[in-house]
Scaffold this motif. Sequence first.
Motif, PDB file in Angstrom:
ATOM      1  N   ARG A 117       0.839  -1.197   0.000  1.00  0.00           N
ATOM      2  CA  ARG A 117       0.000   0.000   0.000  1.00  0.00           C
ATOM      3  C   ARG A 117       0.878   1.252   0.000  1.00  0.00           C
ATOM      4  O   ARG A 117       0.649   2.177  -0.765  1.00  0.00           O
ATOM      5  N   ASP A 118       1.884   1.268   0.853  1.00  0.00           N
ATOM      6  CA  ASP A 118       2.798   2.408   0.940  1.00  0.00           C
ATOM      7  C   ASP A 118       4.249   1.972   0.772  1.00  0.00           C
ATOM      8  O   ASP A 118       5.157   2.653   1.253  1.00  0.00           O
ATOM      9  N   ARG A 119       4.482   0.853   0.124  1.00  0.00           N
ATOM     10  CA  ARG A 119       5.816   0.279   0.086  1.00  0.00           C
ATOM     11  C   ARG A 119       6.158  -0.238  -1.300  1.00  0.00           C
ATOM     12  O   ARG A 119       5.341  -0.840  -1.980  1.00  0.00           O
ATOM     13  N   LEU A 120       7.396  -0.016  -1.689  1.00  0.00           N
ATOM     14  CA  LEU A 120       7.917  -0.522  -2.944  1.00  0.00           C
ATOM     15  C   LEU A 120       8.687  -1.804  -2.629  1.00  0.00           C
ATOM     16  O   LEU A 120       9.550  -1.802  -1.758  1.00  0.00           O
ATOM     17  N   LEU A 150      16.050   2.279  -1.915  1.00  0.00           N
ATOM     18  CA  LEU A 150      16.515   3.060  -0.764  1.00  0.00           C
ATOM     19  C   LEU A 150      15.822   4.418  -0.681  1.00  0.00           C
ATOM     20  O   LEU A 150      15.566   4.920   0.413  1.00  0.00           O
ATOM     21  N   GLN A 151      15.481   5.005  -1.826  1.00  0.00           N
ATOM     22  CA  GLN A 151      14.728   6.267  -1.826  1.00  0.00           C
ATOM     23  C   GLN A 151      13.329   6.055  -1.270  1.00  0.00           C
ATOM     24  O   GLN A 151      12.793   6.916  -0.589  1.00  0.00           O
ATOM     25  N   ALA A 152      12.757   4.906  -1.551  1.00  0.00           N
ATOM     26  CA  ALA A 152      11.412   4.596  -1.053  1.00  0.00           C
ATOM     27  C   ALA A 152      11.430   4.284   0.436  1.00  0.00           C
ATOM     28  O   ALA A 152      10.491   4.601   1.154  1.00  0.00           O
ATOM     29  N   SER A 153      12.519   3.631   0.902  1.00  0.00           N
ATOM     30  CA  SER A 153      12.646   3.290   2.319  1.00  0.00           C
ATOM     31  C   SER A 153      14.112   3.015   2.641  1.00  0.00           C
ATOM     32  O   SER A 153      14.707   2.100   2.074  1.00  0.00           O
ATOM     33  N   GLN A 154      14.670   3.784   3.567  1.00  0.00           N
ATOM     34  CA  GLN A 154      16.069   3.608   3.954  1.00  0.00           C
ATOM     35  C   GLN A 154      16.319   2.263   4.620  1.00  0.00           C
ATOM     36  O   GLN A 154      17.431   1.771   4.640  1.00  0.00           O
ATOM     37  N   SER A 155      15.264   1.654   5.168  1.00  0.00           N
ATOM     38  CA  SER A 155      15.425   0.381   5.880  1.00  0.00           C
ATOM     39  C   SER A 155      15.039  -0.833   5.035  1.00  0.00           C
ATOM     40  O   SER A 155      14.840  -1.915   5.558  1.00  0.00           O
ATOM     41  N   SER A 156      14.963  -0.660   3.717  1.00  0.00           N
ATOM     42  CA  SER A 156      14.479  -1.747   2.853  1.00  0.00           C
ATOM     43  C   SER A 156      15.470  -2.897   2.698  1.00  0.00           C
ATOM     44  O   SER A 156      15.076  -3.984   2.305  1.00  0.00           O
TER      45      SER A 156
END
Length: 184
Positions: free
Chosen positions: A116-119, A129-135
């Motif tokens: 929903r809010d995640r790539l 990493l732009q979508a989530s630093q903790s990916s």
Amino acid sequence: MKYIEIDEELYRYIASKTEKIGESASDILRRLLALSVTDSEESQPVTVTVSQPSLESNYQPNSLPDEPEAGATEFQFSQAQLEEQKGAVGRFLYALSSLQQQAPKKFAAVLQVQGRDRLYFARSKDELLQASQSSNPKEIGNSGYWVTTNNNTAKKQAILTEAIQALGCNESVAVALANQALSK
């Protein structure tokens, strides 16, 4: 490699007879039919196409085609290679790499698998990493595709199921393959 076509009901029956994690359909059928296993039989994978025959098709229940029907999507994972992987992340990456190798032209479809809010998938590490630093992005083999790996095993299994469906498998086949890869 040999191919057989079975209907959805029979596939679910075979799957329901699983006694241990990672048991293949061939192992289940051998056990149910009280057949022995030889080394040469264990080393040759068989791909099963699960389909629901339509009324318009020339479906003949007693026929075993030499190859799958046109347009059928099927994938397989090597149980031995799955067992060699370290943990859920290793099995997840192996499964995705195997899918990419089996369907290189279709693999871009996994880019549509998102939360929903995640790539979950991208064409570069930086994009994830732009979508989530903790990916914790990892490349899928040497494919040029990247996947986030910091999800729990159940979420990895759900992502893998969706990826398999995006590549053309029906839900029950996708669930079975994802379970094979990530249930330990």
